[in-house]
Design a protein around this motif. Structure first.
Motif, PDB file in Angstrom:
ATOM      1  N   VAL A   2       0.852  -1.187   0.000  1.00 53.55           N
ATOM      2  CA  VAL A   2       0.000   0.000   0.000  1.00 53.55           C
ATOM      3  C   VAL A   2       0.886   1.236   0.000  1.00 53.55           C
ATOM      4  CG1 VAL A   2      -1.791   1.270   1.245  1.00 53.55           C
ATOM      5  CG2 VAL A   2      -1.812  -1.230   1.259  1.00 53.55           C
ATOM      6  N   TYR A   3       0.526   2.208  -0.819  1.00 53.16           N
ATOM      7  CA  TYR A   3       1.262   3.470  -0.866  1.00 53.16           C
ATOM      8  C   TYR A   3       0.538   4.502  -0.002  1.00 53.16           C
ATOM      9  CZ  TYR A   3       3.412   1.376  -5.033  1.00 53.16           C
ATOM     10  OH  TYR A   3       4.075   0.539  -5.894  1.00 53.16           O
ATOM     11  N   TYR A   4       1.300   5.187   0.825  1.00 50.76           N
ATOM     12  CA  TYR A   4       0.748   6.212   1.708  1.00 50.76           C
ATOM     13  C   TYR A   4       1.284   7.585   1.311  1.00 50.76           C
ATOM     14  CZ  TYR A   4      -0.805   2.405   4.732  1.00 50.76           C
ATOM     15  OH  TYR A   4      -1.414   1.275   5.221  1.00 50.76           O
ATOM     16  N   PHE A   5       0.400   8.555   1.272  1.00 54.13           N
ATOM     17  CA  PHE A   5       0.753   9.936   0.941  1.00 54.13           C
ATOM     18  C   PHE A   5       0.271  10.857   2.069  1.00 54.13           C
ATOM     19  CE2 PHE A   5       0.163   7.560  -2.926  1.00 54.13           C
ATOM     20  CZ  PHE A   5       1.152   7.984  -3.799  1.00 54.13           C
ATOM     21  N   THR A   6       0.920  11.994   2.164  1.00 51.46           N
ATOM     22  CA  THR A   6       0.543  12.981   3.176  1.00 51.46           C
ATOM     23  C   THR A   6       0.195  14.302   2.510  1.00 51.46           C
ATOM     24  OG1 THR A   6       2.040  11.977   4.793  1.00 51.46           O
ATOM     25  CG2 THR A   6       1.270  14.201   5.261  1.00 51.46           C
ATOM     26  N   GLU A 125      -2.184  18.918 -12.458  1.00 52.51           N
ATOM     27  CA  GLU A 125      -1.379  19.991 -11.876  1.00 52.51           C
ATOM     28  C   GLU A 125      -0.133  19.345 -11.276  1.00 52.51           C
ATOM     29  OE1 GLU A 125      -3.370  22.867  -9.437  1.00 52.51           O
ATOM     30  OE2 GLU A 125      -5.301  22.554 -10.460  1.00 52.51           O
ATOM     31  N   ASN A 126       0.972  19.456 -12.013  1.00 52.18           N
ATOM     32  CA  ASN A 126       2.206  18.775 -11.625  1.00 52.18           C
ATOM     33  C   ASN A 126       2.708  19.194 -10.250  1.00 52.18           C
ATOM     34  OD1 ASN A 126       2.514  17.135 -13.931  1.00 52.18           O
ATOM     35  ND2 ASN A 126       3.375  18.855 -15.097  1.00 52.18           N
ATOM     36  N   ALA A 127       2.508  20.458  -9.889  1.00 48.57           N
ATOM     37  CA  ALA A 127       2.990  20.942  -8.595  1.00 48.57           C
ATOM     38  C   ALA A 127       2.336  20.161  -7.457  1.00 48.57           C
ATOM     39  CB  ALA A 127       2.701  22.433  -8.448  1.00 48.57           C
ATOM     40  N   ILE A 128       1.058  19.885  -7.601  1.00 45.01           N
ATOM     41  CA  ILE A 128       0.329  19.148  -6.565  1.00 45.01           C
ATOM     42  C   ILE A 128       0.755  17.681  -6.561  1.00 45.01           C
ATOM     43  CG2 ILE A 128      -1.942  18.309  -5.842  1.00 45.01           C
ATOM     44  CD1 ILE A 128      -3.138  20.914  -6.834  1.00 45.01           C
ATOM     45  N   VAL A 129       0.789  17.067  -7.733  1.00 47.14           N
ATOM     46  CA  VAL A 129       1.148  15.650  -7.830  1.00 47.14           C
ATOM     47  C   VAL A 129       2.577  15.421  -7.347  1.00 47.14           C
ATOM     48  CG1 VAL A 129       1.438  13.690  -9.392  1.00 47.14           C
ATOM     49  CG2 VAL A 129      -0.491  15.271  -9.710  1.00 47.14           C
ATOM     50  N   ASN A 130       3.489  16.300  -7.730  1.00 47.39           N
ATOM     51  CA  ASN A 130       4.892  16.153  -7.308  1.00 47.39           C
ATOM     52  C   ASN A 130       5.037  16.329  -5.793  1.00 47.39           C
ATOM     53  OD1 ASN A 130       5.632  15.725  -9.949  1.00 47.39           O
ATOM     54  ND2 ASN A 130       6.274  17.849 -10.320  1.00 47.39           N
ATOM     55  N   ARG A 131       4.293  17.285  -5.240  1.00 47.68           N
ATOM     56  CA  ARG A 131       4.354  17.495  -3.784  1.00 47.68           C
ATOM     57  C   ARG A 131       3.889  16.246  -3.037  1.00 47.68           C
ATOM     58  NH1 ARG A 131       0.068  18.971  -0.973  1.00 47.68           N
ATOM     59  NH2 ARG A 131      -0.906  20.160  -2.684  1.00 47.68           N
ATOM     60  N   ASN A 133       3.811  13.129  -4.257  1.00 46.25           N
ATOM     61  CA  ASN A 133       4.721  12.004  -4.524  1.00 46.25           C
ATOM     62  C   ASN A 133       5.973  12.050  -3.644  1.00 46.25           C
ATOM     63  OD1 ASN A 133       3.257  10.522  -6.415  1.00 46.25           O
ATOM     64  ND2 ASN A 133       3.983  11.767  -8.141  1.00 46.25           N
ATOM     65  N   LYS A 134       6.362  13.244  -3.230  1.00 50.51           N
ATOM     66  CA  LYS A 134       7.530  13.365  -2.348  1.00 50.51           C
ATOM     67  C   LYS A 134       7.256  12.788  -0.960  1.00 50.51           C
ATOM     68  CE  LYS A 134       9.604  17.417  -4.584  1.00 50.51           C
ATOM     69  NZ  LYS A 134       9.949  18.868  -4.447  1.00 50.51           N
ATOM     70  N   THR A 135       5.995  12.644  -0.624  1.00 55.35           N
ATOM     71  CA  THR A 135       5.634  12.090   0.698  1.00 55.35           C
ATOM     72  C   THR A 135       5.325  10.593   0.625  1.00 55.35           C
ATOM     73  OG1 THR A 135       3.224  12.449   0.506  1.00 55.35           O
ATOM     74  CG2 THR A 135       4.567  14.319   1.226  1.00 55.35           C
ATOM     75  N   LYS A 136       5.439  10.019  -0.543  1.00 59.17           N
ATOM     76  CA  LYS A 136       5.032   8.628  -0.771  1.00 59.17           C
ATOM     77  C   LYS A 136       5.876   7.639   0.026  1.00 59.17           C
ATOM     78  CE  LYS A 136       4.488   5.405  -4.659  1.00 59.17           C
ATOM     79  NZ  LYS A 136       4.616   5.278  -6.144  1.00 59.17           N
ATOM     80  N   ILE A 137       5.174   6.735   0.723  1.00 54.72           N
ATOM     81  CA  ILE A 137       5.830   5.690   1.509  1.00 54.72           C
ATOM     82  C   ILE A 137       5.184   4.350   1.158  1.00 54.72           C
ATOM     83  CG2 ILE A 137       6.286   4.800   3.828  1.00 54.72           C
ATOM     84  CD1 ILE A 137       6.120   7.650   4.873  1.00 54.72           C
TER      85      ILE A 137
END
Length: 213
Positions: A2-6, A125-131, A133-137
């Motif tokens: 499972v992938y977790y995002f914040t 919106e790449n800015a949102i998706v990239n932000r 993805n940086k939190t992805k665990i």
């Protein structure tokens, strides 16, 4: 897996989680929690995106920035939807998902279609998706155990609340009984002689009547 995002668009932070494939999606459908909200691209193949709300929050009042995060993540996790503009994303409480044996793996329907909302994603919106993805665990949670532990905590909390209500009801009942007793005996002292001996003529001396001569 499972992938977790914040999402830090709200305080406290919100947690979003996604199944890696349709097998994990089945587990998420089965072991979701009451505070989960399910997102999916409408009429397109996409990952199942879940938002875990904080206590006191409701699915139909998700802050707009957080809703945008979830919708953007849903669009980005749809092979077809990620390439398109004007993608509709639907969302509903996890408890509104319906699953039966006739459905394919990962497929769901809804118990109450009226509890399904839509949000239009004009473009990625790449800015949102990239932000996000940086939190992805990546994790390998035991979803069944997590749900059982959560339900155990809720049961204890419910039992404590019931005990508190019972104690409060008993306190109120006792207070009412005391007030009733006080009301029923409010005039008792008015009918009680202070000195019974003085009020009893049989115990008077021989010169008692002389006082009235």
């Amino acid at each position: 897996m499972v992938y977790y995002f914040t999402s830090n668009t709200v305080s406290p932070d919100a947690f979003i989680y996604v199944g890696k494939d349709k097998v994990e999606n089945e587990e998420l459908i089965k072991y979701g929690l009451e505070e989960d909200v399910w997102f999916h691209a409408d009429k397109l193949s996409s990952a199942h995106i879940y938002l875990r709300m904080n206590e006191g929050e409701t699915w139909d009042a998700i802050p707009q920035d957080l809703l945008t995060d979830c919708a953007q993540l849903t669009k980005a996790n749809s092979i077809e939807g990620n390439k398109k503009d004007n993608v509709t994303v639907i969302y509903t409480p996890w408890s509104n998902l319906k699953k039966d044996g006739s459905m394919a793996v990962g497929q769901v329907s809804f118990k109450d279609p009226r509890k399904v909302k839509k949000i239009l994603v004009a473009q990625r919106e790449n800015a949102i998706v990239n932000r996000l993805n940086k939190t992805k665990i990546e994790k390998f949670p035991d979803l069944q155990m997590e749900k059982e532990e959560k339900l155990k905590v809720l049961r204890k909390k419910d039992q404590a609340a019931k005990l508190e209500r019972k104690n409060e009801e008993e306190r109120i009942l006792k207070e009412r009984k005391e007030k009733k007793w006080q009301k029923d005996h409010a005039y008792d002292e008015l009918f009680t002689e202070d000195d019974p001996e003085e009020a009893n003529n049989q115990d008077r001396g021989e010169d008692f009547l002389d006082d009235f001569m």
